[in-house]
Design a protein around this motif. Sequence first.
Motif, PDB file in Angstrom:
ATOM      1  N   HIS A  40       0.848  -1.191   0.000  1.00 31.67           N
ATOM      2  CA  HIS A  40       0.000   0.000   0.000  1.00 31.67           C
ATOM      3  C   HIS A  40       0.884   1.242   0.000  1.00 31.67           C
ATOM      4  O   HIS A  40       1.980   1.245   0.575  1.00 31.67           O
ATOM      5  CB  HIS A  40      -0.910   0.013   1.225  1.00 31.67           C
ATOM      6  N   ILE A  41       0.412   2.294  -0.646  1.00 29.61           N
ATOM      7  CA  ILE A  41       1.212   3.510  -0.776  1.00 29.61           C
ATOM      8  C   ILE A  41       1.653   4.065   0.570  1.00 29.61           C
ATOM      9  O   ILE A  41       2.751   4.619   0.712  1.00 29.61           O
ATOM     10  CB  ILE A  41       0.437   4.584  -1.577  1.00 29.61           C
ATOM     11  N   THR A  42       0.818   3.890   1.583  1.00 28.20           N
ATOM     12  CA  THR A  42       1.151   4.450   2.903  1.00 28.20           C
ATOM     13  C   THR A  42       2.264   3.675   3.607  1.00 28.20           C
ATOM     14  O   THR A  42       2.754   4.111   4.645  1.00 28.20           O
ATOM     15  CB  THR A  42      -0.092   4.468   3.803  1.00 28.20           C
ATOM     16  N   GLN A  43       2.663   2.528   3.041  1.00 19.71           N
ATOM     17  CA  GLN A  43       3.766   1.770   3.613  1.00 19.71           C
ATOM     18  C   GLN A  43       5.128   2.322   3.180  1.00 19.71           C
ATOM     19  O   GLN A  43       6.156   1.955   3.738  1.00 19.71           O
ATOM     20  CB  GLN A  43       3.650   0.296   3.214  1.00 19.71           C
ATOM     21  N   LEU A  44       5.105   3.197   2.186  1.00 15.96           N
ATOM     22  CA  LEU A  44       6.347   3.823   1.744  1.00 15.96           C
ATOM     23  C   LEU A  44       6.833   4.814   2.798  1.00 15.96           C
ATOM     24  O   LEU A  44       6.029   5.419   3.518  1.00 15.96           O
ATOM     25  CB  LEU A  44       6.133   4.551   0.423  1.00 15.96           C
ATOM     26  N   ASN A  45       8.144   5.002   2.875  1.00 16.66           N
ATOM     27  CA  ASN A  45       8.666   5.967   3.844  1.00 16.66           C
ATOM     28  C   ASN A  45       8.457   7.405   3.345  1.00 16.66           C
ATOM     29  O   ASN A  45       8.078   7.628   2.199  1.00 16.66           O
ATOM     30  CB  ASN A  45      10.139   5.694   4.169  1.00 16.66           C
TER      31      ASN A  45
END
Length: 213
Positions: free
Chosen positions: A8-13
């Motif tokens: 998921h995009i929100t897992q990116l730093n």
Amino acid sequence: TRPLTAMHITQLNRECLLHLFSFLDKNSRKSLAKTCHKLLEVFQDPLLWSLLNFHSPAELKKDNFLLGPALKYLSICWYSDRVKVCNIEDWMKNNFQKDFCNRHENTVNDFLLEVCNRSPNLRSLTLSGCGHVTDDCILLLLKNCPNLKTLKLENCVRITDQTLEAVTLYGGSLQTLHVDFCRNITQTGLERVREKCPSVMLRAERSANMIPD
């Protein structure tokens, strides 16, 4: 082999998200920021907003961008037939034309005053078709943004030799100055800039000695 799992995009730093956001236009950034708090925080990160481009005064009133100390490159370029109305001398405008101008007369000036207050690290400013921008506004900008290296003014009819004088007084970091199609600039003003600021790359295409509309 392990099956691929979707991320998921929100897992990116944060660094990756800022890089991803940098490829999006202002509206897309705003839309993505509405989906969750983490992406809203990325949208609100000043580092995302080092460059801002606007194509009409109306865009300056939207809430799809952030104005802050990270801003280094700003352009407001209005290429429209409506610019011709703004360029008519005030005493020659009919009531319809005056009413049209009154609706956005202070929009760009007010925005640039906000830039003075919030973005002291500005390095480059380009204004085109901004017929209501005044000498006083550019003076304040030069005073409050001491790192300004590039100032490009095109078809800004209210700009006069007062702006050129302000450049000689407060444009210590300025390297490039364009005053193209600014009909109230004079040869005398241009010569003064060349004398006082010989290192500045000065261009004044179709400015001095232009005939007013």
